[in-house]
Design a protein around this motif. Sequence first.
Motif, mmCIF file in Angstrom:
data_model
loop_
_atom_site.group_PDB
_atom_site.id
_atom_site.type_symbol
_atom_site.label_atom_id
_atom_site.label_comp_id
_atom_site.label_asym_id
_atom_site.label_seq_id
_atom_site.Cartn_x
_atom_site.Cartn_y
_atom_site.Cartn_z
ATOM 1 N N TYR A 259 0.826 -1.207 0.000
ATOM 2 C CA TYR A 259 0.000 0.000 0.000
ATOM 3 C C TYR A 259 0.858 1.254 0.000
ATOM 4 C CZ TYR A 259 -3.499 -3.357 1.480
ATOM 5 O OH TYR A 259 -4.320 -4.432 1.525
ATOM 6 N N LEU A 296 0.435 4.861 -10.700
ATOM 7 C CA LEU A 296 -0.052 3.798 -9.819
ATOM 8 C C LEU A 296 -1.564 3.606 -9.919
ATOM 9 C CD1 LEU A 296 2.282 4.436 -6.799
ATOM 10 C CD2 LEU A 296 1.778 2.146 -7.663
ATOM 11 N N GLY A 297 -2.281 4.650 -10.361
ATOM 12 C CA GLY A 297 -3.736 4.510 -10.508
ATOM 13 C C GLY A 297 -4.475 4.435 -9.183
ATOM 14 N N ILE A 298 -3.965 5.119 -8.153
ATOM 15 C CA ILE A 298 -4.610 5.083 -6.835
ATOM 16 C C ILE A 298 -5.071 6.473 -6.420
ATOM 17 C CG2 ILE A 298 -3.377 3.052 -5.996
ATOM 18 C CD1 ILE A 298 -1.415 4.965 -4.597
ATOM 19 N N GLY A 299 -5.137 7.404 -7.372
ATOM 20 C CA GLY A 299 -5.459 8.783 -6.997
ATOM 21 C C GLY A 299 -4.262 9.391 -6.282
ATOM 22 N N TYR A 300 -4.502 10.485 -5.554
ATOM 23 C CA TYR A 300 -3.410 11.177 -4.858
ATOM 24 C C TYR A 300 -3.707 11.165 -3.362
ATOM 25 C CZ TYR A 300 -3.043 12.789 -9.701
ATOM 26 O OH TYR A 300 -2.973 12.840 -11.080
ATOM 27 N N ARG A 304 -5.760 13.767 0.037
ATOM 28 C CA ARG A 304 -6.970 13.520 0.839
ATOM 29 C C ARG A 304 -6.690 13.803 2.318
ATOM 30 N NH1 ARG A 304 -8.207 13.225 -3.763
ATOM 31 N NH2 ARG A 304 -8.677 15.346 -3.113
ATOM 32 N N GLU A 307 -6.622 17.515 3.005
ATOM 33 C CA GLU A 307 -7.959 18.110 3.128
ATOM 34 C C GLU A 307 -8.447 18.120 4.571
ATOM 35 O OE1 GLU A 307 -10.524 15.926 0.487
ATOM 36 O OE2 GLU A 307 -9.593 16.818 -1.293
ATOM 37 N N ILE A 316 -2.890 21.182 -6.838
ATOM 38 C CA ILE A 316 -2.374 19.932 -7.398
ATOM 39 C C ILE A 316 -1.717 20.217 -8.746
ATOM 40 C CG2 ILE A 316 -3.015 17.656 -8.263
ATOM 41 C CD1 ILE A 316 -3.802 17.567 -5.492
ATOM 42 N N ASP A 318 -0.181 18.030 -11.677
ATOM 43 C CA ASP A 318 0.117 16.667 -12.144
ATOM 44 C C ASP A 318 0.406 16.604 -13.641
ATOM 45 O OD1 ASP A 318 -2.437 17.146 -13.006
ATOM 46 O OD2 ASP A 318 -3.337 15.363 -12.123
ATOM 47 N N ASP A 319 0.715 17.753 -14.247
ATOM 48 C CA ASP A 319 0.952 17.743 -15.688
ATOM 49 C C ASP A 319 2.430 17.773 -16.078
ATOM 50 O OD1 ASP A 319 -1.671 17.536 -16.493
ATOM 51 O OD2 ASP A 319 -2.013 19.697 -16.349
#
Lengths: 415, 394
Positions: A259, A296-300, A304, A307, A316, A318-319
């Motif tokens: 994880y 990884l495809g798990i969001g950031y 969270r 927040e 954010i 991410d580009d």
Amino acid sequence: MTFEHCTRCTICVENCPVYKVEPRFPGPKQAGPDAQRFRLDPEKSVDEWVKYCCQCRRCQVSCPYGVDVADIILKAQLKYGREHLSPLAAHLFANAYHFNKLGSTLAPLANRASDWPLTKSVLGLFGVSRELDLPEFRFVNLERGRRRMGRGRKVVFFTGCHLAFNRPDIGRKVRDLLASTGCRVVMPAQTCCGLPALGNGDLDIARKFALKNAAMLTRYIDKGFDVVYACTSCGLTLMHDYPGILDVPGGRKIAENTYNVYAYLFPLLQAEAEGGPLGTLELSLAYHIPCHLRALGIGYPAARIFEMIEGLTCSILDDNCCGLAGTYGFKKRNQETSRRLGLIAAQAVRDTGADTVVADCGACRMQLSHYALMPALDPAEIITQAMANTPKRSRAGSGIAQKILQTIQMKRRSA
Amino acid sequence: MLDVVVIGGGMSGLTAAIHLAGAGLKTAIISRGDPVCCLSTGCIDVLDLGGRPMDGYGALPEGHPYRLVGKRGIEDGLRMLKDIMASSPIPYTGTIRANREILTPIGTFKTTCLVPRTMEASQGCRDEYLHVISFAGLKDFYPSYITSRLPDTGFSLFDAGCSSTLALAARFEEQGFLDEFCSWLSSIEIPPGRVAIPAVLGLKNPVAVMEEISSRIGRTLFEIPTLPPSLPGMRLFRTLKTAFQERGGEVYWGNPISSVEIRGATVEAVTLAASGRPTRVQGRAFILATGSFVSGGLYATRESVREPVFNLAVRVPGARKDWFLHDFFMPGHPIEGAGIEVDASFRPAGSSLENLFVCGSILANSEIMKNRCGHGMALATGLKAARQCERMLV
Ligand SMILES: Cc1cc2nc3c(=O)[nH]c(=O)nc-3n(C[C@H](O)[C@H](O)[C@H](O)COP(=O)(O)OP(=O)(O)OC[C@H]3O[C@@H](n4cnc5c(N)ncnc54)[C@H](O)[C@@H]3O)c2cc1C
């Protein structure tokens, strides 16, 4: 999906950082699916330029058809590496772990030595760039500070080389955060995840590292441990390459039980915050998302957690690839590419007007603090500091991050 | 648990997601890859059946998504986009009251409705002399296509040392390069008239770059969209994605949905196939915006057309043999009408799922090429589906 599913739409090209600054690289479409049609196993590779790919994996993430563009290119890089004598720098970086280990054992000497002009010129002869300082070694590395705590979930912390040898202070923060939610954290002896060797065209060395780690990790998993990583590049290697190209025994089991540390911490910290804020920190962040976190495809997950922190604002980003890409930017031949990409990513950070930049990856942090001329922190440093600012918790914020954050806040108040 | 999970990060999914996140709902986008928008001109086509956009409205068949949205809804979608772009470095020009023409790289004109400010001066460029500036060795852009088609035109080439639109865009973001380019441009002889340049004026602040060049040479300047890789499409996409993230939205990019969990009439979660271990994402409502065939929202086999995520019923026009026409790009090709039919609330028609909404080019009867309603329909239906979803949740 294989190269045959490519429709040549060029979306991967739009997302390639190297293509826009390095004219010698023909872009992921040509280096990947296009050239793949002509790569025959028995034939010796002639596409030397395939090594200009920095394996940020943005092409693969953006492909609407699910073509494994980055994997196709990685295989071509490994094939090239197998068939040709690699430059010295590639050997050096493939084996970075051993140098790191040596460096941190001899930390005071090694740090001074890496500043000597002589060292720099010798490294220069080997093809090592002198643009960025090599990371500093810490004498008290994480391996030495092994400790167990807590009685809750059992967790193996896969620290990765950067936290182990260069930033043990961040490693300890991650460990303490996990422990604070009741996890029992162990940090057994571990070695390099293998990514630097993969990135330098050496599958055999990568596999050697991976086999060692895999044996250790599966032993713990069988005893009911979860594995967490903080470095997102190590994470991607464990999740994607151990069961994939490295094909180590237990690879699938490792991927299923590993994880991202912030994804792991999120529900635990959420429970601890009981619906209220987790902590307070008056700060604006530019959160540079490392390419490998994206892949990884798990969001950031760290976003969270941010927040839940009162007073914190977070943009954010991410580009952009930071351009260092592990050991890629430390090579002389990539120095200019890396510098230009670093400047683009740093400008994006500065455009947000944020107080500080945050990234989950040590290489991104080195590069961004160098070019954006501001401190770059790990999410763990932000979270720890915010939690320390909450009266009901008396955990002490400490170290480099605290000093940086205090300076920023003093500047804000006086402004 | 999220309030809304939007599947597909194209124009329609982004529009829906921005609206919902803006309304304070916890929203995520899951997208397998980048959308068609990145290959587009970045201009918003609304409807072109002759005359003004809404002149063609009455001629659309009953089941066309625009008819379900209504004229007001179409306008709302365009206004939303203009508002978002107005607070970005790339404001958009145009209104629903008129169509406009932009010059294409092959010297023809394309009818569209809203354009980025960098293409504003394309309108009416055939009324005066036009000078095209291009770059030595630039791939897929040949100014002589334009000069051979249009009478009063000429061109000059600048040697920037790079051959792709993306590399040029990176260079135009460096002040030193911009200075060098401007002094070259001031030094060449150009007859009075307008100046056009392929769309390479940077990724982030093209309007500022254009205005600087324009003021330094004292000429009106505009961009010509290029073949993909298309900077104007990328700019539009990235601006919308950022707008979503600024409203607190989460993105999961690069992996397709591998399975969905449905209990009774409710979609409870979707799972995406991430590296190593799948990621499960739960939501109270779901919006399907996976696009048409080109993005994989619809998938054709020998026997049928499928919708791969929820396996929804797909409307297919007639028998397969009728899909074959001589020319795929012929307006009115029957396959263009294939897709998911929805009811007035934008839920899939004939399905019992209560928390699933559908929008964008996956919708049936849209005939995007014939009606020239690409991005416009994505905006209108995205906003409409989002409002319906919001009404259910709040
Ligand atoms: C080459 C081209 C150029 C065009 N140019 C213009 C133009 O200049 N102006 C104009 O107005 N219109 C143009 N159009 C039409 C217009 O771009 C589209 O109609 C519109 O943008 C469609 O948006 P969408 O959101 O419905 O779908 P898409 O943009 O197709 O987005 C769908 C998204 O869903 C994702 N997805 C698909 N399947 C899955 C899955 N299983 N799981 C997760 N994600 C998934 C895809 O990766 C993609 O990101 C053009 C179309 C094409 C093909």
